[in-house]
Write a protein that holds these residues in place. Structure first.
Motif, mmCIF file in Angstrom:
data_model
loop_
_atom_site.group_PDB
_atom_site.id
_atom_site.type_symbol
_atom_site.label_atom_id
_atom_site.label_comp_id
_atom_site.label_asym_id
_atom_site.label_seq_id
_atom_site.Cartn_x
_atom_site.Cartn_y
_atom_site.Cartn_z
ATOM 1 N N ARG A 26 19.209 -5.388 -74.565
ATOM 2 C CA ARG A 26 20.048 -4.683 -73.636
ATOM 3 C C ARG A 26 20.124 -5.299 -72.282
ATOM 4 N NH1 ARG A 26 23.673 -3.554 -77.281
ATOM 5 N NH2 ARG A 26 22.803 -1.806 -78.699
ATOM 6 N N LEU A 27 18.908 -5.487 -71.770
ATOM 7 C CA LEU A 27 18.757 -6.048 -70.286
ATOM 8 C C LEU A 27 19.682 -7.445 -70.223
ATOM 9 C CD1 LEU A 27 17.450 -5.798 -67.688
ATOM 10 C CD2 LEU A 27 15.497 -6.934 -68.463
ATOM 11 N N ALA A 28 19.642 -8.273 -71.424
ATOM 12 C CA ALA A 28 20.146 -9.522 -71.204
ATOM 13 C C ALA A 28 21.410 -9.319 -71.310
ATOM 14 C CB ALA A 28 19.697 -10.432 -72.531
ATOM 15 N N GLU A 29 22.163 -8.392 -72.060
ATOM 16 C CA GLU A 29 23.378 -8.234 -72.058
ATOM 17 C C GLU A 29 23.941 -7.567 -70.665
ATOM 18 O OE1 GLU A 29 24.350 -6.684 -76.599
ATOM 19 O OE2 GLU A 29 23.883 -5.166 -75.277
ATOM 20 N N VAL A 157 24.202 -5.371 -56.738
ATOM 21 C CA VAL A 157 23.567 -3.987 -56.695
ATOM 22 C C VAL A 157 24.374 -3.096 -57.227
ATOM 23 C CG1 VAL A 157 22.176 -2.324 -55.837
ATOM 24 C CG2 VAL A 157 21.664 -4.563 -55.095
ATOM 25 N N GLN A 158 25.683 -2.741 -56.748
ATOM 26 C CA GLN A 158 26.500 -1.866 -57.347
ATOM 27 C C GLN A 158 26.911 -2.189 -58.633
ATOM 28 O OE1 GLN A 158 29.752 -1.699 -54.519
ATOM 29 N NE2 GLN A 158 28.728 -0.401 -53.272
ATOM 30 N N LEU A 159 27.072 -3.523 -59.062
ATOM 31 C CA LEU A 159 27.488 -3.718 -60.430
ATOM 32 C C LEU A 159 26.401 -3.385 -61.385
ATOM 33 C CD1 LEU A 159 29.273 -7.394 -59.998
ATOM 34 C CD2 LEU A 159 30.285 -5.062 -60.770
ATOM 35 N N VAL A 160 25.132 -3.781 -60.950
ATOM 36 C CA VAL A 160 23.919 -3.328 -61.837
ATOM 37 C C VAL A 160 23.969 -1.799 -62.273
ATOM 38 C CG1 VAL A 160 21.551 -2.900 -61.988
ATOM 39 C CG2 VAL A 160 22.276 -5.277 -61.058
ATOM 40 N N ALA A 161 24.443 -1.063 -61.177
ATOM 41 C CA ALA A 161 24.289 0.537 -61.790
ATOM 42 C C ALA A 161 25.646 0.853 -62.407
ATOM 43 C CB ALA A 161 24.343 1.191 -60.424
ATOM 44 N N LEU A 174 22.426 -2.017 -70.527
ATOM 45 C CA LEU A 174 21.331 -0.934 -70.561
ATOM 46 C C LEU A 174 21.923 0.443 -70.789
ATOM 47 C CD1 LEU A 174 19.234 -2.252 -67.571
ATOM 48 C CD2 LEU A 174 18.564 -2.091 -69.962
ATOM 49 N N GLY A 175 23.073 0.488 -70.366
ATOM 50 C CA GLY A 175 23.802 2.090 -70.691
ATOM 51 C C GLY A 175 23.801 2.548 -71.909
ATOM 52 N N ARG A 176 23.515 1.592 -72.934
ATOM 53 C CA ARG A 176 23.378 1.966 -74.484
ATOM 54 C C ARG A 176 22.212 2.823 -74.539
ATOM 55 N NH1 ARG A 176 27.080 -0.758 -77.904
ATOM 56 N NH2 ARG A 176 25.874 0.434 -79.553
ATOM 57 N N ILE A 177 20.965 2.278 -73.902
ATOM 58 C CA ILE A 177 19.991 3.128 -74.131
ATOM 59 C C ILE A 177 20.183 4.499 -73.823
ATOM 60 C CG2 ILE A 177 17.403 3.280 -73.303
ATOM 61 C CD1 ILE A 177 17.537 0.060 -73.164
ATOM 62 N N ILE A 178 20.666 4.690 -72.668
ATOM 63 C CA ILE A 178 21.053 5.976 -71.941
ATOM 64 C C ILE A 178 21.861 7.025 -72.973
ATOM 65 C CG2 ILE A 178 21.923 7.437 -70.181
ATOM 66 C CD1 ILE A 178 21.259 5.020 -68.198
ATOM 67 N N THR A 179 23.055 6.412 -73.349
ATOM 68 C CA THR A 179 23.823 6.941 -74.134
ATOM 69 C C THR A 179 23.316 7.256 -75.489
ATOM 70 O OG1 THR A 179 24.924 4.981 -74.930
ATOM 71 C CG2 THR A 179 25.891 6.120 -73.174
ATOM 72 N N ILE A 196 14.873 1.994 -65.832
ATOM 73 C CA ILE A 196 15.011 0.816 -66.088
ATOM 74 C C ILE A 196 16.073 -0.010 -65.268
ATOM 75 C CG2 ILE A 196 15.558 -1.348 -67.702
ATOM 76 C CD1 ILE A 196 14.212 0.736 -69.863
ATOM 77 N N VAL A 197 17.287 0.960 -65.347
ATOM 78 C CA VAL A 197 18.409 0.556 -64.645
ATOM 79 C C VAL A 197 18.042 0.410 -62.942
ATOM 80 C CG1 VAL A 197 20.898 0.972 -63.899
ATOM 81 C CG2 VAL A 197 20.267 1.333 -66.278
ATOM 82 N N ALA A 198 17.251 1.341 -62.508
ATOM 83 C CA ALA A 198 17.052 1.618 -61.147
ATOM 84 C C ALA A 198 16.156 0.281 -60.654
ATOM 85 C CB ALA A 198 16.297 2.745 -60.958
ATOM 86 N N VAL A 199 14.922 0.237 -61.773
ATOM 87 C CA VAL A 199 14.110 -0.931 -61.502
ATOM 88 C C VAL A 199 14.784 -2.484 -61.469
ATOM 89 C CG1 VAL A 199 12.114 -2.336 -62.203
ATOM 90 C CG2 VAL A 199 12.233 0.185 -62.256
ATOM 91 N N PHE A 200 15.755 -2.534 -62.158
ATOM 92 C CA PHE A 200 16.781 -3.664 -62.199
ATOM 93 C C PHE A 200 17.449 -3.821 -61.173
ATOM 94 C CE2 PHE A 200 20.185 -5.962 -64.963
ATOM 95 C CZ PHE A 200 19.883 -7.346 -64.134
#
Length: 224
Positions: A26-29, A157-161, A174-179, A196-200
């Motif tokens: 998911r991180l790679a995606e 940074v905004q795009l990552v979030a 990474l949103g798939r992990i949350i959903t 994980i999103v915040a650290v990324f």
């Protein structure tokens, strides 16, 4: 405290990091989506900002129009795009919505950077016989580089979030992990995904900060 312990247990479980639904995949995606949208938005916004900043015309209107886009929620744009024929073309609605979201900071910072270049330096370069394009690439862009890079950093940074929204319409990242955590009623997984999103995002910020520290000296060298 119990929730934090459960979050740490989830993060420390190797099975959560492996496979198609694991964190690494998911991180790679997420990284691919972020970089793709960032590249596309840079290709759209930066040439416009550099051109308008060099000419000194129409820039204020372009920046104001771009800033209007900040008032429109990205999720609302995504939903509207899903209702159009683009909604039948996989990840294109998500991609377009994120690109539109990233354009305002890129356009604004690059234009302001170009206009903030010392006019005396520009006039001196003209007096040396530089053509318009030489003036842009040898003087104005190098001197505007710190502000241009700031715009790229903000957009990245905004795009990552914001790229986590892709999961709401069946996309990856990474949103798939949350959903998935919401679907399983697993608070530790939801919190772990957010961490994980915040650290990324922090790592992305740190990467651009490193580039910023190296960039100005190189830009000054190009200006000379």
């Amino acid at each position: 405290m119990k929730t934090l312990a459960n979050v740490w247990t989830w993060l420390a479980t190797g099975a959560n990091w492996a496979g198609e639904n694991g964190v690494w995949h998911r991180l790679a995606e997420h990284l691919l989506l972020t970089l793709g949208c960032l590249l596309a938005s840079c290709l759209i916004a930066l040439p416009v900002a550099v051109t308008l900043g060099h000419l000194g015309r129409g820039g204020a209107l372009a920046v104001n129009l771009a800033n209007v886009g900040r008032a429109v929620p990205t999720f609302a744009v995504l939903v509207l795009l899903l209702l159009t024929p683009l909604g039948r073309h996989g990840d294109w609605p998500t991609f377009i919505a994120l690109v539109l979201f990233a354009i305002p900071p890129l356009l604004t910072n690059a234009y302001v950077g170009m206009r903030a270049v010392d006019r005396d330096v520009v006039q001196a370069a003209r007096g040396m016989g530089m053509s318009g394009w030489q003036l842009v690439w040898r003087v104005e862009v190098p001197l505007a580089f710190p502000l241009v890079l700031t715009g790229v950093r903000i957009a990245a940074v905004q795009l990552v979030a914001t790229a986590t929204l892709a999961a709401l319409v069946g996309g990856g990242g990474l949103g798939r992990i949350i959903t998935a955590g919401f679907n399983l009623a697993s608070t530790p997984q939801v919190v772990a995904g957010a961490v994980i999103v915040a650290v990324f995002a922090l790592l992305m910020e740190a990467a651009f900060e490193g580039v910023r520290r190296l960039g100005p000296s190189r830009a000054r060298g190009r200006a000379r």
